[in-house]
Enzyme design. Structure first.
Site, PDB file in Angstrom:
ATOM      1  N   TYR A 100      -7.889   3.236   5.146  1.00 15.82           N
ATOM      2  CA  TYR A 100      -6.521   2.728   5.011  1.00 15.82           C
ATOM      3  C   TYR A 100      -6.388   1.391   5.721  1.00 15.82           C
ATOM      4  O   TYR A 100      -5.858   0.421   5.165  1.00 15.82           O
ATOM      5  CB  TYR A 100      -5.537   3.742   5.594  1.00 15.82           C
ATOM      6  CG  TYR A 100      -4.100   3.259   5.616  1.00 15.82           C
ATOM      7  CD1 TYR A 100      -3.256   3.505   4.540  1.00 15.82           C
ATOM      8  CD2 TYR A 100      -3.585   2.553   6.708  1.00 15.82           C
ATOM      9  CE1 TYR A 100      -1.937   3.057   4.554  1.00 15.82           C
ATOM     10  CE2 TYR A 100      -2.279   2.101   6.728  1.00 15.82           C
ATOM     11  CZ  TYR A 100      -1.456   2.360   5.648  1.00 15.82           C
ATOM     12  OH  TYR A 100      -0.164   1.909   5.658  1.00 15.82           O
ATOM     13  N   VAL A 126       0.833  -1.198   0.000  1.00 16.90           N
ATOM     14  CA  VAL A 126       0.000   0.000   0.000  1.00 16.90           C
ATOM     15  C   VAL A 126       0.869   1.250   0.000  1.00 16.90           C
ATOM     16  O   VAL A 126       0.585   2.225  -0.719  1.00 16.90           O
ATOM     17  CB  VAL A 126      -0.947   0.002   1.220  1.00 16.90           C
ATOM     18  CG1 VAL A 126      -1.591   1.375   1.424  1.00 16.90           C
ATOM     19  CG2 VAL A 126      -2.032  -1.056   1.048  1.00 16.90           C
ATOM     20  N   GLU A 127       1.934   1.232   0.787  1.00 15.85           N
ATOM     21  CA  GLU A 127       2.754   2.432   0.947  1.00 15.85           C
ATOM     22  C   GLU A 127       3.599   2.753  -0.288  1.00 15.85           C
ATOM     23  O   GLU A 127       3.664   3.916  -0.701  1.00 15.85           O
ATOM     24  CB  GLU A 127       3.664   2.273   2.166  1.00 15.85           C
ATOM     25  CG  GLU A 127       2.935   2.294   3.495  1.00 15.85           C
ATOM     26  CD  GLU A 127       2.328   3.646   3.823  1.00 15.85           C
ATOM     27  OE1 GLU A 127       2.762   4.661   3.244  1.00 15.85           O
ATOM     28  OE2 GLU A 127       1.415   3.688   4.665  1.00 15.85           O
ATOM     29  N   THR A 128       4.262   1.758  -0.865  1.00 13.20           N
ATOM     30  CA  THR A 128       5.241   2.069  -1.922  1.00 13.20           C
ATOM     31  C   THR A 128       5.233   1.091  -3.093  1.00 13.20           C
ATOM     32  O   THR A 128       6.176   1.060  -3.871  1.00 13.20           O
ATOM     33  CB  THR A 128       6.674   2.088  -1.344  1.00 13.20           C
ATOM     34  OG1 THR A 128       6.989   0.775  -0.834  1.00 13.20           O
ATOM     35  CG2 THR A 128       6.822   3.107  -0.244  1.00 13.20           C
TER      36      THR A 128
END
Length: 326
Positions: A308, A120-122
């Site tokens: 999220y 999800v982040e990168t």
């Protein structure tokens, strides 16, 4: 000559162009004086760093309209719950299977959750951000009043961090909010939770996926992840359900027994005394009702957003299901 002059005028008028020198900013001056007083950096270092730091209007624009606040769950989920992100998550898991197994054993955090966070982040390290961290944190610390205290704290931690890690603060890049590396750690999170997970005496979340995996797991463990605990589940609502219990807090504040008495029935049984947070999101078919347990709350410590946390959990489940069958 006229064309060059017009081009310069247009550049200065551009919302992303910044003439301001943070060394002349009153709040930044106080900040730098505090850094000197605490011997965090020298006057020469601070002068070099803040003369180079640039206000970025695009950062201010981005923080004013985060996806978590501008999209419904139906829209938000489509960003992260994609075949491509699932398949790349499986590939990341296979490539780092031993490290993920070690992290799960040591910290009690499922490999699937660690993989999903990094996904999800990168996108598993493929997109760690293109803003200079010094620009992001300076812009938000001194030109974004709503959260200036928070970002000044992060800027303080960033300066301490680069000194401790012997990094060039003008070279490090990250998100528009100043988050860095595979897991997008803010500087304070780096200093508190980043770990050397491969034994080379360096905690490197920027280029070392092994350290990044261990650091994400350590973050979750440090925030109270319960091994084997529930995360979140859909609930059905009675006609007379108590709507006042919805979306009140990230932290579980209602027991499963009280939730059921208030008209919420989970799709699987929580223990009667287990504390839950009840929340409502707008899905493809209308309202969806959910109950989040302690581990759901822990995910929201990474990013203070119900959507999220649900996206991370559902991505983790989809990746794990497919990983186990391939």
């Amino acid at each position: 000559m006229m064309k060059q002059l017009l081009a310069l005028v247009a550049l200065v008028a551009s919302p992303s162009f910044a003439l301001a020198d943070y060394r002349e900013n009153p709040e930044a001056k106080l900040f730098m004086a505090d850094m000197l007083k605490q011997s965090v950096a020298t006057s020469a270092q601070l002068d070099a760093w803040f003369s180079s730091a640039n206000k970025q209007q695009s950062i201010l624009d981005a923080i004013a309209r985060p996806a978590e606040k501008t999209k419904t769950w139906a829209e938000y989920s489509k960003i992260f719950l994609t075949t491509d992100r699932i398949d790349k998550g499986i590939a990341f898991w296979r490539e780092h299977a031993d490290t993920l197994a070690k992290a799960e054993a040591q910290y009690g955090v499922p490999a699937s959750i660690i993989v999903a966070i990094i996904g999800v982040e990168t996108r598993y390290g493929r997109n760690m951000g293109s803003y200079r961290v010094i620009d992001a944190l300076s812009t938000l610390a001194f030109d974004y009043p709503p959260r200036a205290p928070f970002f000044r704290k992060e800027l303080h931690n960033f300066i301490q961090l680069v000194q401790e890690q012997k990094q060039d603060p003008l070279a490090l890049k990250g998100s528009y909010a100043g988050a860095m590396g595979y897991g997008q750690f803010m500087p304070s999170s780096f200093r508190n939770y980043a770990v050397d997970f491969d034994g080379d005496a360096i905690a490197d979340i920027w280029a070392n996926p092994t350290d990044a995996i261990g650091s994400v797991a350590n973050y979750f463990a440090g925030h109270g992840w319960v091994k084997g605990g529930a995360v979140t589940a859909r609930v059905r609502v009675a006609k007379d359900f108590d709507e006042a219990l919805l979306n009140t807090t990230f932290k579980p504040d209602t027991s499963a027994r009280d939730a059921q008495q208030a008209g919420y029935t989970p799709v699987f049984e929580f223990e009667p005394e287990e504390m839950l947070t009840l929340y409502k999101l707008e899905g493809d078919s209308g309202a969806e009702f959910w109950a989040g347990a302690n581990n759901y709350y822990v995910i929201t410590r990474y990013n203070h957003s119900r959507m999220y946390a649900l996206a991370v959990y559902q991505l983790s489940q989809l990746i794990e299901q497919k990983y186990q069958t391939k």
